[in-house]
Design a protein around this motif. Structure first.
Motif, PDB file in Angstrom:
ATOM      1  N   GLU A 103       0.835  -1.211   0.000  1.00  0.00           N
ATOM      2  CA  GLU A 103       0.000   0.000   0.000  1.00  0.00           C
ATOM      3  C   GLU A 103       0.867   1.258   0.000  1.00  0.00           C
ATOM      4  OE1 GLU A 103      -0.738  -2.524   2.345  1.00  0.00           O
ATOM      5  OE2 GLU A 103      -2.148  -3.349   0.881  1.00  0.00           O
ATOM      6  N   ARG A 104       1.897   1.227   0.833  1.00  0.00           N
ATOM      7  CA  ARG A 104       2.773   2.402   0.889  1.00  0.00           C
ATOM      8  C   ARG A 104       3.543   2.567  -0.429  1.00  0.00           C
ATOM      9  NH1 ARG A 104       3.963   5.084   5.413  1.00  0.00           N
ATOM     10  NH2 ARG A 104       6.208   5.227   5.131  1.00  0.00           N
ATOM     11  N   HIS A 105       3.899   1.447  -1.048  1.00  0.00           N
ATOM     12  CA  HIS A 105       4.590   1.551  -2.340  1.00  0.00           C
ATOM     13  C   HIS A 105       3.685   2.225  -3.368  1.00  0.00           C
ATOM     14  CE1 HIS A 105       6.507   0.387  -6.137  1.00  0.00           C
ATOM     15  NE2 HIS A 105       7.608   0.303  -5.432  1.00  0.00           N
ATOM     16  N   ARG A 106       2.431   1.804  -3.386  1.00  0.00           N
ATOM     17  CA  ARG A 106       1.491   2.405  -4.336  1.00  0.00           C
ATOM     18  C   ARG A 106       1.283   3.893  -4.017  1.00  0.00           C
ATOM     19  NH1 ARG A 106      -2.012   0.804  -8.065  1.00  0.00           N
ATOM     20  NH2 ARG A 106      -1.744  -1.414  -7.725  1.00  0.00           N
ATOM     21  N   HIS A 107       1.210   4.198  -2.744  1.00  0.00           N
ATOM     22  CA  HIS A 107       0.995   5.596  -2.352  1.00  0.00           C
ATOM     23  C   HIS A 107       2.157   6.484  -2.820  1.00  0.00           C
ATOM     24  CE1 HIS A 107      -0.095   9.060   0.121  1.00  0.00           C
ATOM     25  NE2 HIS A 107       1.159   9.082   0.551  1.00  0.00           N
TER      26      HIS A 107
ATOM     27  N   ASP B  28       1.947  -0.760  -8.199  1.00  0.00           N
ATOM     28  CA  ASP B  28       2.029  -1.961  -7.370  1.00  0.00           C
ATOM     29  C   ASP B  28       3.492  -2.459  -7.348  1.00  0.00           C
ATOM     30  OD1 ASP B  28       1.496  -4.383  -6.171  1.00  0.00           O
ATOM     31  OD2 ASP B  28       0.665  -5.304  -7.981  1.00  0.00           O
ATOM     32  N   ASN B  29       3.957  -2.908  -6.191  1.00  0.00           N
ATOM     33  CA  ASN B  29       5.343  -3.421  -6.181  1.00  0.00           C
ATOM     34  C   ASN B  29       5.426  -4.920  -6.487  1.00  0.00           C
ATOM     35  OD1 ASN B  29       4.471  -4.458  -3.768  1.00  0.00           O
ATOM     36  ND2 ASN B  29       6.097  -3.554  -2.497  1.00  0.00           N
ATOM     37  N   GLY B  30       4.292  -5.560  -6.778  1.00  0.00           N
ATOM     38  CA  GLY B  30       4.321  -6.994  -7.096  1.00  0.00           C
ATOM     39  C   GLY B  30       5.235  -7.323  -8.274  1.00  0.00           C
ATOM     40  N   PRO B  31       5.072  -6.637  -9.423  1.00  0.00           N
ATOM     41  CA  PRO B  31       5.958  -6.947 -10.564  1.00  0.00           C
ATOM     42  C   PRO B  31       7.429  -6.687 -10.265  1.00  0.00           C
ATOM     43  CG  PRO B  31       4.036  -5.687 -11.281  1.00  0.00           C
ATOM     44  CD  PRO B  31       4.016  -5.678  -9.778  1.00  0.00           C
ATOM     45  N   ILE B  32       7.693  -5.702  -9.420  1.00  0.00           N
ATOM     46  CA  ILE B  32       9.088  -5.373  -9.082  1.00  0.00           C
ATOM     47  C   ILE B  32       9.716  -6.519  -8.277  1.00  0.00           C
ATOM     48  CG2 ILE B  32      10.504  -3.804  -7.682  1.00  0.00           C
ATOM     49  CD1 ILE B  32       8.438  -1.582  -8.467  1.00  0.00           C
ATOM     50  N   LEU B  33       8.970  -6.991  -7.284  1.00  0.00           N
ATOM     51  CA  LEU B  33       9.516  -8.076  -6.445  1.00  0.00           C
ATOM     52  C   LEU B  33       9.632  -9.376  -7.243  1.00  0.00           C
ATOM     53  CD1 LEU B  33       7.647  -7.302  -3.094  1.00  0.00           C
ATOM     54  CD2 LEU B  33       9.942  -6.595  -3.811  1.00  0.00           C
TER      55      LEU B  33
END
Ligand code: SF4
Length: 286
Positions: free
Chosen positions: A179-183, A188-193
């Motif tokens: 949530e904080r990454h999106r903010h 979304d940080n899913g693809p990054i991870l």
């Protein structure tokens, strides 16, 4: 910033360069020049020493899918050339290059790169947004060490293809909480991870870079989460904790943008390398 002596795991251009000037490079060199891609570049800096080992030329590719609230290259966010307005006059950020012309320019410095242990760094913006162009530029580079600086936000197949053709990846990791990454970044940080997991399965060495932002990325919780995610990753050379850039906001007005930090810029950042040491990871505060 780092040197080949500091990074024993770095591959040398004369050695095994996956897909660069050797095997896949030869395959790509067979491309008809008339089919060469074009790309948009907003800066080329020569003789840089902070964007990888040795003396380097850094190519800044325009366009980024993220909107990090602390971005210090806001002129790199839009994909198209734009006019920047400032007290010293107007200037255009963004020039269209053919891959062939850019590779020729970079190859002219190949001797300097090789003698200094340097090479070419591709930064941005997000270089993976112009992945086809990037691959066409990399392919004809003549035994030149290639590094990309990336947010890691790209389709997995694109990320893997480019990362496998570099000798070193600088991977920015910002906020682990989704949530904080999106903010703070807009995505979304899913693809990054997921791409970081992929990187850990390749032979390409990588450095994870954490831009320290007071109260945002530098919290103990966030740094411990990053260390936990990276623990035991194959190919991880080290973690760089990058000091907060208090000058970043100065460029926004020229881009017609507003810099709106919702953190306290006066606070010092926690450059806690011990958190990483505890996880068996070499970390440097820069
Ligand atoms: S990923 Fe980099 S270039 Fe893109 S918005 Fe964030 S800091 Fe700026």
């Amino acid at each position: 910033m780092n040197s080949p002596q500091c990074d024993p795991s770095l591959k040398t251009p004369a050695g095994n360069i996956p897909g660069n000037a050797s095997s896949a490079g030869a395959e790509l060199r067979a491309t008809n020049p008339s089919e060469m891609k074009t790309g948009t570049v907003f800066d080329i800096r020569e003789f840089t020493v902070h964007d990888g080992p040795g003396l380097r030329t850094t190519v800044f590719l325009k366009g980024c899918p993220l909107r990090c609230a602390w971005c210090h290259n806001p002129e790199g966010q839009k994909t198209y050339p734009e006019i920047l307005h400032s007290a010293s006059g107007d200037r255009v950020a963004g020039r269209v290059w053919t891959a062939e012309n850019l590779a020729q320019r970079l190859n002219r410095q190949a001797d300097i790169f090789r003698s200094s242990g340097g090479g070419v760094s591709f930064s941005g913006g997000e270089p993976l947004m112009q992945a086809d162009f990037l691959l066409d530029v990399i392919a004809p580079l003549d035994l030149v060490h290639v590094l990309i600086e990336t947010s890691g936000y790209a389709p997995a197949h694109v990320f893997e293809k480019v990362a496998a053709r570099c000798q070193l990846v600088y991977f920015d990791l910002k906020v682990m909480n989704p949530e904080r990454h999106r903010h703070f970044t807009g995505v979304d940080n899913g693809p990054i991870l997921r791409n970081l997991e992929i990187l850990g399965s390749l032979d390409t060495p990588f450095v994870v870079r954490v831009p320290l932002v007071p109260g945002v990325t530098d919290t103990e919780e966030n740094l411990r989460a990053i260390a936990g995610f990276l623990r035991g990753k194959r190919g991880l050379v080290r973690v760089d904790l990058l000091s907060y850039n208090r000058a970043a906001g100065g460029k926004y007005k020229a881009c017609g943008m507003e810099f709106k930090p919702d953190w306290d810029e006066s606070q010092p950042c926690r450059a806690d390398t011990l958190i990483f040491k505890d996880a068996g990871i070499h970390a440097k505060a820069l």
